[in-house]
Write a protein that holds these residues in place. Sequence first.
Motif, PDB file in Angstrom:
ATOM      1  N   ALA A  44      20.945 -18.646  32.700  1.00 43.07           N
ATOM      2  CA  ALA A  44      19.576 -19.140  31.797  1.00 43.07           C
ATOM      3  C   ALA A  44      19.815 -18.473  30.471  1.00 43.07           C
ATOM      4  CB  ALA A  44      18.407 -18.392  32.463  1.00 43.07           C
ATOM      5  N   ALA A  45      19.413 -19.258  29.318  1.00 42.55           N
ATOM      6  CA  ALA A  45      19.530 -19.092  27.989  1.00 42.55           C
ATOM      7  C   ALA A  45      18.480 -17.955  27.592  1.00 42.55           C
ATOM      8  CB  ALA A  45      19.322 -20.231  27.330  1.00 42.55           C
ATOM      9  N   ASN A  46      17.359 -17.922  28.229  1.00 42.13           N
ATOM     10  CA  ASN A  46      16.369 -17.159  27.588  1.00 42.13           C
ATOM     11  C   ASN A  46      16.120 -15.899  28.807  1.00 42.13           C
ATOM     12  OD1 ASN A  46      15.533 -18.779  25.585  1.00 42.13           O
ATOM     13  ND2 ASN A  46      14.357 -20.053  26.952  1.00 42.13           N
ATOM     14  N   TRP A  47      16.014 -14.644  28.194  1.00 36.21           N
ATOM     15  CA  TRP A  47      15.836 -13.589  29.101  1.00 36.21           C
ATOM     16  C   TRP A  47      14.746 -13.896  30.178  1.00 36.21           C
ATOM     17  CZ3 TRP A  47      11.245 -11.117  29.873  1.00 36.21           C
ATOM     18  CH2 TRP A  47      10.278 -11.266  28.790  1.00 36.21           C
ATOM     19  N   HIS A  48      13.531 -14.298  29.841  1.00 41.16           N
ATOM     20  CA  HIS A  48      12.705 -14.469  31.037  1.00 41.16           C
ATOM     21  C   HIS A  48      12.631 -15.759  31.889  1.00 41.16           C
ATOM     22  CE1 HIS A  48      11.102 -18.166  28.803  1.00 41.16           C
ATOM     23  NE2 HIS A  48      11.008 -17.530  27.486  1.00 41.16           N
ATOM     24  N   GLU A  49      14.148 -16.436  31.674  1.00 42.21           N
ATOM     25  CA  GLU A  49      14.376 -17.278  32.838  1.00 42.21           C
ATOM     26  C   GLU A  49      15.222 -16.598  33.822  1.00 42.21           C
ATOM     27  OE1 GLU A  49      13.105 -20.030  33.297  1.00 42.21           O
ATOM     28  OE2 GLU A  49      12.033 -20.535  31.634  1.00 42.21           O
ATOM     29  N   LYS A  50      15.988 -15.647  33.480  1.00 37.95           N
ATOM     30  CA  LYS A  50      16.965 -15.091  34.222  1.00 37.95           C
ATOM     31  C   LYS A  50      16.490 -14.492  35.611  1.00 37.95           C
ATOM     32  CE  LYS A  50      19.985 -13.553  30.558  1.00 37.95           C
ATOM     33  NZ  LYS A  50      21.177 -14.614  30.826  1.00 37.95           N
ATOM     34  N   ALA A  95       0.420 -13.232  42.890  1.00 40.59           N
ATOM     35  CA  ALA A  95       0.638 -14.679  42.589  1.00 40.59           C
ATOM     36  C   ALA A  95       0.061 -15.162  41.578  1.00 40.59           C
ATOM     37  CB  ALA A  95       0.330 -15.456  43.867  1.00 40.59           C
ATOM     38  N   VAL A  96      -1.277 -14.897  41.331  1.00 41.65           N
ATOM     39  CA  VAL A  96      -2.092 -15.225  40.141  1.00 41.65           C
ATOM     40  C   VAL A  96      -1.640 -14.740  38.778  1.00 41.65           C
ATOM     41  CG1 VAL A  96      -4.388 -15.246  39.190  1.00 41.65           C
ATOM     42  CG2 VAL A  96      -4.286 -15.494  41.580  1.00 41.65           C
ATOM     43  N   VAL A  97      -1.094 -13.255  38.893  1.00 40.46           N
ATOM     44  CA  VAL A  97      -0.805 -12.609  37.641  1.00 40.46           C
ATOM     45  C   VAL A  97       0.593 -13.201  37.312  1.00 40.46           C
ATOM     46  CG1 VAL A  97       0.103 -10.501  36.625  1.00 40.46           C
ATOM     47  CG2 VAL A  97      -2.004 -10.526  38.140  1.00 40.46           C
ATOM     48  N   LEU A  98       1.383 -13.599  38.260  1.00 41.77           N
ATOM     49  CA  LEU A  98       2.728 -14.062  37.963  1.00 41.77           C
ATOM     50  C   LEU A  98       2.425 -15.404  37.430  1.00 41.77           C
ATOM     51  CD1 LEU A  98       5.541 -13.218  38.497  1.00 41.77           C
ATOM     52  CD2 LEU A  98       5.529 -14.576  40.801  1.00 41.77           C
ATOM     53  N   ALA A  99       1.637 -16.319  38.181  1.00 37.15           N
ATOM     54  CA  ALA A  99       1.449 -17.716  37.689  1.00 37.15           C
ATOM     55  C   ALA A  99       0.886 -17.686  35.998  1.00 37.15           C
ATOM     56  CB  ALA A  99       0.316 -18.514  38.098  1.00 37.15           C
ATOM     57  N   ILE A 103       2.665 -19.105  32.591  1.00 38.60           N
ATOM     58  CA  ILE A 103       2.361 -20.106  31.590  1.00 38.60           C
ATOM     59  C   ILE A 103       2.486 -19.584  30.432  1.00 38.60           C
ATOM     60  CG2 ILE A 103       0.188 -20.933  30.906  1.00 38.60           C
ATOM     61  CD1 ILE A 103      -0.799 -21.195  33.753  1.00 38.60           C
ATOM     62  N   ALA A 104       2.241 -18.047  30.218  1.00 40.87           N
ATOM     63  CA  ALA A 104       2.422 -17.550  28.859  1.00 40.87           C
ATOM     64  C   ALA A 104       3.885 -17.694  28.132  1.00 40.87           C
ATOM     65  CB  ALA A 104       1.906 -16.022  28.788  1.00 40.87           C
ATOM     66  N   LEU A 105       4.840 -17.471  29.161  1.00 39.33           N
ATOM     67  CA  LEU A 105       6.137 -17.664  28.704  1.00 39.33           C
ATOM     68  C   LEU A 105       6.782 -18.838  28.841  1.00 39.33           C
ATOM     69  CD1 LEU A 105       7.416 -14.154  30.486  1.00 39.33           C
ATOM     70  CD2 LEU A 105       7.055 -14.538  27.862  1.00 39.33           C
ATOM     71  N   ILE A 110       9.409 -20.299  37.311  1.00 38.87           N
ATOM     72  CA  ILE A 110       8.406 -19.402  37.954  1.00 38.87           C
ATOM     73  C   ILE A 110       7.768 -19.732  39.211  1.00 38.87           C
ATOM     74  CG2 ILE A 110       6.208 -20.287  36.746  1.00 38.87           C
ATOM     75  CD1 ILE A 110       7.185 -16.446  36.961  1.00 38.87           C
ATOM     76  N   LYS A 111       7.757 -21.457  39.256  1.00 36.64           N
ATOM     77  CA  LYS A 111       7.272 -21.914  40.542  1.00 36.64           C
ATOM     78  C   LYS A 111       7.865 -21.431  41.856  1.00 36.64           C
ATOM     79  CE  LYS A 111       5.601 -26.156  38.364  1.00 36.64           C
ATOM     80  NZ  LYS A 111       5.828 -27.495  38.545  1.00 36.64           N
ATOM     81  N   LEU A 112       9.264 -21.263  41.654  1.00 35.00           N
ATOM     82  CA  LEU A 112      10.055 -20.412  42.891  1.00 35.00           C
ATOM     83  C   LEU A 112       9.566 -19.251  43.327  1.00 35.00           C
ATOM     84  CD1 LEU A 112      12.595 -20.558  44.717  1.00 35.00           C
ATOM     85  CD2 LEU A 112      13.666 -19.184  42.575  1.00 35.00           C
ATOM     86  N   TRP A 113       8.822 -18.586  42.412  1.00 33.52           N
ATOM     87  CA  TRP A 113       8.629 -17.044  42.800  1.00 33.52           C
ATOM     88  C   TRP A 113       7.184 -17.222  43.305  1.00 33.52           C
ATOM     89  CZ3 TRP A 113      12.537 -13.746  43.043  1.00 33.52           C
ATOM     90  CH2 TRP A 113      13.470 -14.297  42.469  1.00 33.52           C
TER      91      TRP A 113
END
Length: 475
Positions: A44-50, A95-99, A103-105, A110-113
Amino acid sequence: MNGTIGRPAADWEQRYRRTVLTGDSVATALVVAAIGGFFGVRDAANWHEKWTILAFGTELLVLGALAVSRAWEPAVLGQGAEEFRRLGRSLVTAAVVLALGGIALSSRNIKLWIFVAIPAIALVTLVERYLLRLWLYRQRGAGRCLRPVLAAGSPDTVRDLIVRTRKCPRLGWRVEAVCTPDGLGPNGDRLEGVPVVGRLTDVAGHVRRDGYRVVAVTPDPHWSPERLQRLAWNLEGGDAEMVVAPVLMEVAGPRLHVDGVLGIPLLRVSMPIFTGGRRAVKEVVDRAGAVVLLLLFAPLMVLVGLVVLADSRGGVFYRQRRVGKDGREFTTVKFRTMVPGAHGARAALAGLNEGAGLLFKLRRDPRVTRVGATLRRYSLDELPQLFNVLTGSMSLVGPRPPLPEESAAYSPDIRRRLLVKPGLTGLWQISGRSDLPWDEAVRLDLRYVEDWSLALDTVILWKTLRAVLQGQGAY
């Protein structure tokens, strides 16, 4: 008393808490690593996708939610359904906080997690905690891992508490001392074999000196609101948990609510629920469950039917009139376990009845066939009653369906059993079956009627499997 009673309990409680905490952490880490390694986007190119960042964030959120929800609090570990409620609440929060974070990032992965990792963590941690609880129950059955209890109240109510805790070691209580109004028991200095150590005014002093983990306050005129409040204040700063038994009927579960009104704590008892949305859900679950179970057990039912035919003369099925909801009669269907004409021979065996109350039972009933004894032991004879559930005359969970002659002899109190549909299984099934005294069987049925919930049904269905496999109390 030697002042060391509470220390072993505190030691095992902390060890068990550390074990649960470690188990949750390891289970979460393994699930996250497995899912991240199998599905993760490594380039992934972006850190929050790794996947490493998402995996670490998911584990941190889950463990943080468990801590915030106090899911590792010693008072709830190994105690009823509250432990699992807190576990579920924590995972939903994670799960709610993760969702929201996804969305914010604007994270694409994120759906996988949320929809794979969190449910997988829930499943693994649930199994892990259940296995730990089974170990804890075995320890308590052997007299270990019990909290020392000081019971304080009238001799009769304390005696009832002692008897109940001995019958149910899974609760984790062992009454080791008693305080009564006059500091005496019916037999001098002991009550049900437990030493009477003082008066009700001495409770706080004994707790501070001897380290009891639970103070169980049972009904007695001595316990005014002011005295209970003073006792609670005197116990502050220690490890003792104060438990007060209200002077009420046997009501528990979702019907009890504590409300503060004008600064006064009031115990509100809501009406039992016999209609509405939750009952509609129960109807759907019953019908759907009956379909699934009939499909699952169809081969076994065919096999049982052939064995019944080969074992003795008569048909495969036995039909009998029973009384259901609101006193309406219906016909139950079971695999035949007795010789033909067995019902007519019952009168001749009346003098040998070993059943409790209005029930007729014989441990070695001469009318039962060889195959029938095995079918009864493992409740296989009741599988055809799934058709009764499917047609709506019975439920998967509920009170035992009585015979018309039994129902006719019911007192008004016992007739409350007929406010709900009878069930294939119930509290009586997981609490001893035919070995239960009549009064206890009635108490359990009325408790189910009063305190019914979908969660209680789920627990009963789960425990029924173990009760059936053990075959205890069935004849």
